[in-house]
Write a protein that holds these residues in place. Sequence first.
Motif, PDB file in Angstrom:
ATOM      1  N   UNK A1116       0.909  -1.069  -0.074  1.00 51.00           N
ATOM      2  CA  UNK A1116       0.150  -0.020   0.048  1.00 51.00           C
ATOM      3  C   UNK A1116       0.768   1.387  -0.046  1.00 51.00           C
ATOM      4  N   UNK A1117       1.971   1.145   0.651  1.00 52.67           N
ATOM      5  CA  UNK A1117       2.933   2.226   0.395  1.00 52.67           C
ATOM      6  C   UNK A1117       3.403   2.755  -1.023  1.00 52.67           C
ATOM      7  N   UNK A1118       3.140   1.873  -1.995  1.00 52.44           N
ATOM      8  CA  UNK A1118       3.313   2.247  -3.438  1.00 52.44           C
ATOM      9  C   UNK A1118       1.807   2.061  -4.152  1.00 52.44           C
ATOM     10  N   UNK A1119       0.672   2.476  -3.340  1.00 51.91           N
ATOM     11  CA  UNK A1119      -0.477   2.429  -3.984  1.00 51.91           C
ATOM     12  C   UNK A1119      -0.238   3.682  -5.132  1.00 51.91           C
ATOM     13  N   UNK A1120      -1.401   3.456  -6.046  1.00 50.49           N
ATOM     14  CA  UNK A1120      -1.427   4.434  -7.235  1.00 50.49           C
ATOM     15  C   UNK A1120      -1.999   5.986  -6.600  1.00 50.49           C
ATOM     16  N   UNK A1121      -2.720   5.924  -5.434  1.00 54.72           N
ATOM     17  CA  UNK A1121      -3.307   7.056  -5.057  1.00 54.72           C
ATOM     18  C   UNK A1121      -2.383   7.809  -3.831  1.00 54.72           C
ATOM     19  N   UNK A1122      -1.675   8.705  -3.986  1.00 55.68           N
ATOM     20  CA  UNK A1122      -0.638   9.532  -3.061  1.00 55.68           C
ATOM     21  C   UNK A1122      -1.244   9.622  -1.851  1.00 55.68           C
ATOM     22  N   UNK A1123      -2.679   9.941  -1.627  1.00 56.17           N
ATOM     23  CA  UNK A1123      -3.144  10.046  -0.050  1.00 56.17           C
ATOM     24  C   UNK A1123      -3.309   8.843   0.593  1.00 56.17           C
ATOM     25  N   UNK A1124      -3.118   7.805  -0.140  1.00 54.05           N
ATOM     26  CA  UNK A1124      -3.331   6.461   0.457  1.00 54.05           C
ATOM     27  C   UNK A1124      -1.873   5.874   1.021  1.00 54.05           C
ATOM     28  N   UNK A1125      -0.801   6.524   0.069  1.00 53.49           N
ATOM     29  CA  UNK A1125       0.665   6.084   0.487  1.00 53.49           C
ATOM     30  C   UNK A1125       0.871   6.808   1.802  1.00 53.49           C
ATOM     31  N   UNK A1126       0.573   7.969   1.937  1.00 48.57           N
ATOM     32  CA  UNK A1126       0.850   9.245   2.833  1.00 48.57           C
ATOM     33  C   UNK A1126       0.046   8.597   4.186  1.00 48.57           C
ATOM     34  N   UNK A1127      -1.255   8.098   4.058  1.00 48.35           N
ATOM     35  CA  UNK A1127      -1.941   7.643   5.100  1.00 48.35           C
ATOM     36  C   UNK A1127      -1.198   6.357   5.507  1.00 48.35           C
ATOM     37  N   UNK A1128      -0.884   5.507   4.676  1.00 50.71           N
ATOM     38  CA  UNK A1128      -0.186   4.019   5.229  1.00 50.71           C
ATOM     39  C   UNK A1128       1.021   4.421   5.996  1.00 50.71           C
ATOM     40  N   UNK A1154      12.909   6.537   7.808  1.00 49.59           N
ATOM     41  CA  UNK A1154      12.404   6.398   6.646  1.00 49.59           C
ATOM     42  C   UNK A1154      10.860   6.537   6.635  1.00 49.59           C
ATOM     43  N   UNK A1155      10.080   6.254   7.255  1.00 47.25           N
ATOM     44  CA  UNK A1155       8.644   6.396   7.248  1.00 47.25           C
ATOM     45  C   UNK A1155       8.442   7.878   7.418  1.00 47.25           C
ATOM     46  N   UNK A1156       8.920   8.377   8.602  1.00 47.42           N
ATOM     47  CA  UNK A1156       8.651   9.761   8.517  1.00 47.42           C
ATOM     48  C   UNK A1156       9.229  11.041   7.648  1.00 47.42           C
ATOM     49  N   UNK A1157      10.514  10.635   7.218  1.00 48.02           N
ATOM     50  CA  UNK A1157      11.027  11.743   6.182  1.00 48.02           C
ATOM     51  C   UNK A1157      10.847  11.681   4.780  1.00 48.02           C
ATOM     52  N   UNK A1158      10.414  10.557   4.310  1.00 46.12           N
ATOM     53  CA  UNK A1158      10.107  10.232   3.079  1.00 46.12           C
ATOM     54  C   UNK A1158       8.721  11.041   2.727  1.00 46.12           C
ATOM     55  N   UNK A1159       8.840  11.743   1.445  1.00 47.67           N
ATOM     56  CA  UNK A1159       7.764  12.314   0.799  1.00 47.67           C
ATOM     57  C   UNK A1159       6.897  11.400   0.202  1.00 47.67           C
ATOM     58  N   UNK A1160       5.891  10.388   0.810  1.00 50.77           N
ATOM     59  CA  UNK A1160       5.286   9.667   0.111  1.00 50.77           C
ATOM     60  C   UNK A1160       4.286  10.079  -1.084  1.00 50.77           C
ATOM     61  N   UNK A1161       4.118  11.063  -0.930  1.00 52.06           N
ATOM     62  CA  UNK A1161       3.178  11.669  -2.359  1.00 52.06           C
ATOM     63  C   UNK A1161       4.000  12.141  -3.622  1.00 52.06           C
ATOM     64  N   UNK A1162       5.478  11.742  -3.753  1.00 51.79           N
ATOM     65  CA  UNK A1162       5.912  12.221  -4.753  1.00 51.79           C
ATOM     66  C   UNK A1162       5.795  10.978  -5.569  1.00 51.79           C
ATOM     67  N   UNK A1163       6.616  11.173  -6.522  1.00 52.65           N
ATOM     68  CA  UNK A1163       6.447  10.121  -7.851  1.00 52.65           C
ATOM     69  C   UNK A1163       6.594   8.576  -7.516  1.00 52.65           C
TER      70      UNK A1163
END
Length: 1194
Positions: A1116-1128, A1154-1163
């Motif tokens: 789910x961290x690589x889900x196609x929806x950015x908001x889902x990646x961020x929530x996960x 890694x979980x806190x510093x990564x911008x999970x909404x990027x590409x």
Amino acid sequence: MALSETENGCSGGEGGESDAIVKACVLGGFSETGETRGLISSLPEVHEHKLSSESTTERFLVIMNRYQEQPHLLDPHLEWMLNMILEFVRSEKSPSSLVHLSFKFLYIICKVRGYKIFMQLFPHEVTDVQPVLDLLSRQDPKDSETWETRYMLLLWLSMTCLIPFDLYRLDGHLESDDGKAREPTMDRILAIAKSYLLVSDSPRDAASVLVSKFMTRPDVKQKCLGDFLDWSLTTVSQTNDQSMRDIMVLDGALQSLAKLFKHGKRDDLLQYAPTILQSLEQKHLSESSQAMLRRLGVKLIQRLGLTFLKPRVAAWRYQRGSRSLAANLSMSQSATVAVTPEVETQEQEEDYDIPEEVETVVEHLLVGLKDKETIVRWSAAKGIGRVTGRLPKELADEVVGSVLDCFSFQETDNAWHGGCLALAELGRRGLLLPSRLTDVVPLIIKSLTYEEKRGACSVGSNVRDAACYVCWSFARAYEPKELEPFVTQIASALLITAVFDRNVNCRRAASAAFQENVGRQGTFPHGIDILTAADYYAVGNLNNCYLNISVYIASFPEYTKAMIDHLIAMKINHWDGVIRELSTKALHNLTPQAPDYMAATVLPQLLPRAVGIDLHGRHGAILACAEITHALFKLGLQTNRTVVDIISSECVDALKSIHQTLHDRKQYRGFGGELMRPAMCGLIEKLSLSKMPFKNDPVITGWQWLIDDTIKTLHLVSSGVKDSIMVAVVSALSALCEEYYQAEPGQADSQMQDILVSQYIDGLTSPQMVARCGSALALGCLPRFMIHSKLKQILEGLQQICTVTQKEGSFTEARRDAVRAIAQVCVKAGVCANGSPDSSLCSENVADVYGALLDSMSDYTTDSRGDVGAWVREAAMTSLMEVTLLVASSAAEILSPDLVKCTMCCLAQQAAEKIDRYRAHAGNIFLRLLHSTEPAVPHIPHREELLNIFPIETTTSLNWNAPSQAFQYITQLLGLPQYQCHTLLGLTVSVGGITESTVHFSSQSLFDYLRGIQDNSAALTQFGNTLLIIFRDNLRNDRVSVPFLKMLNQMLANSCFEIFTTEENHHFCVELLTLCKEFRKAKDISKLRACIDVFCGLIQFQGEVRKKVLSQLLMLLCHSFPVIRKTTASQMYEMLLTYDDVIDPEVLDDVMTLLSDTNWESNLATVRTHRDQLCDLLGVPRPQVVAKSSVQVS
């Protein structure tokens, strides 16, 4: 007008259109002395801080406002409050902010007590004049924040003007230190008064008070009065009422003149009065668009009129004893007569010349009576009373005659209202002589029922209210012998208004006026008895007035015919349909009081109106004919007479011909048809119930055509009236069949039976939804003999449309009515265990009936209106109860345990759901079936346990609407195996819902139950299996699955399954994970978020499951929806903080970083790199990219 009071307490009663409790609370004294002292004392501390000064002012305002209706309670405390505040004002050390705040407090007191009383307490020594004048001179008239200061200073200055010394004595040497001449005090005060008369805020009102006090001083009026009046008239003539600035200036000038002529001496002002009157006439204030200016114009003109006339009490006026009721009662033993004028006073009056201007004044006041604003009419009415009191008898009588001209039907409602106010004022002052009562009383009677239709509504409630005030004032003004000839008229008219007026204020005013007359006159027939039934509170409820109180009052013969005649003349053709319908029901209830009058007089009057031109009159007359005929039929039963023996054959023929007349005129069409169709259906029903001898008459065919045509064309009718028309149609059909379609008693006319049943069964498949509804309800209302031998056919048709299909999802109302009809048909047909399925409910068809009803319990159709399936579920619950009780009472053996179990389980499910209304309905039916003894329902699962959970008293004490009460009972059913699944399914949508109170209490009760079985492994396993069954069955059902995930998350967060976490790869967890995986491919954000929460909760389970859960989260961290990646990422971070044993402590910091510093909404490419790093750290295989995946790209 009739508020009861009790000392230091409250008196209340029930009334009002919504049965609100009306309370008149009366205070015993000023009880906040200590707090008020504290607030005033705190002013020096709080004035600098805006917040604290505002809160102090607000609190003081709240205290004072409590005494708005009883301001006299403040009188003993006003002096010390004023002195405390004036200390701050007079102190030279007080900063301006403290002074302004002090004056704001003074204004609040003044507003509540009234300036006339309060200003008298201001100190008015000689030493006060200069300080007040100086303080006022320093004020800025344009400062909108400090207007209270200027207002109170002007009032204070008004009081200081009352010092009995010439003002020039205060001036001393007019030369100041710098050699310039100082302005005299008189000129300073006059300049200030003039300047403040021109401002646009409240100080203008205080300035007019200042003028009235200042200009009437002996020294000032000699020097300044003429000049001031010239200035005022110039101001008036040079302004217009177009600009706001001019309106304010005009307001100030008129106010000051009115008060000046009120307080000034007649001898001083008489010489100026003609000029001012002429100036006012040229101004044409009565044509102004500003109500305030018109009112001030009327006020000033009446004061001028009083100036023209010598102040005298008219010797010719009528006097009734003393103002004191006790004194009147003591004098009543000796026959007191009204005072008659002596010959000398009559001669004096003849010698007294009346100035010509008085005629002009009276004319203007009479015009004011017809003004469009109440405040102007009221002022004019008081003016008429005051001026008439100084006129000779003949001229006064002319004025009364002119007032009576207001009561013409060429005049507007404004003129009638003004006329009523003027008559009340004249009567109150004794200026309306008893000789005039013969002219006045008939007009007042007309005013009590005055109503003028305007478009879709009417005007005139203010006229009726004012007419009640006239009756109230007459009760106090005249001796009983003067009003005795009119008692019957007045009493009847007041009671008619008190009971039948549409407006609650008028009903209450009439009740109060009647009460006053009963007490003061003592001649009103049955006054005390009627007052007990029709008091101020009882007349608050319209239905109660029409249907109950009216019957009681009509039982006294003095009022019976008057009430019936009023309903016939004024109410059955009323513009409001509710009033028309209530009137006809009232006529039904009143018929036993005067049956001969109804049959011989009223009915023949109504029949021509039933086919008349006026739509509303026609509607009311048809309904009234129906109700009266039915009432006469019921009376005939008591004397063994038929209805045709009571009413004439002409009336019978006229009743029969109404339908054909309307049909020939095409009056069933269009807007009028919306009223005519239900009215005629009402007539058909009542004539059928009255057993009119129309069997085999062609009119029956016409009536049947109307019923069938209404069902077919109901979709063309406006939506607001569809339901009421449907009810009328169904009632008419039922009565018509019962009376006219029996070949023999209990045996149907087979031809009509075949036609109607097949016609309505065909109507069930109509493309029009309302036609389906009508057909279903029509089948449900057929009498037993019409259903006999057709039951199988009817039930099949109804069961067929109960089924929800994709194509027919929109026919929700039709399904609801079909479900209702099934129960009605079954109840009518009756139960016979071994009977034929074509004629009764028996062992062959009972399962089909229950099947249709139980299927309807799972109707969760939604559309733009929301959960419309709830209507079907509600109807199904009611029908199940009716059918179950019916079968249990007649043939309990055909009720299989399985049917009863399904019924009780479905009710338990509905009783656990989230919508309060339907939960309450289900809960009450559940308890009704459980506690039913006659008949007792057999085969209820776990009956003993249920009786322990729901003792007999819960049928009345348990409020199912309240989540706080309902859920603590319903969750106890989770411990009963047969109810567990259905109850949990119902709880799922409540616990996982969005209504805060429902979620709170349902989850609280659920967790209380789970805590109770924590140590019971078998019970918890059973509960877990039930959860899995519900999840598996509703995987594709979003109504259940999303709330289920929310509920599951709460359970996991509350460690409800802690006993399972000790065992590796527990079956419950494995199954749950497998089912949750299905949601990973969903595109619904809310569902995905709920799924993430559940995955994070599942991490607490041991074994391979944990690896699989981590794997799902990492995908789910690589889900196609950015908001889902961020929530996960966010949820995983919290999960790792909560469950510290999930991963190796050595890599914990790296994972968290890694979980806190990564911008999970990027590409995705960037995110995937970080995700793979996490996989390596956590020891989970990297997910492989699947080609052509619709949502999941990792």
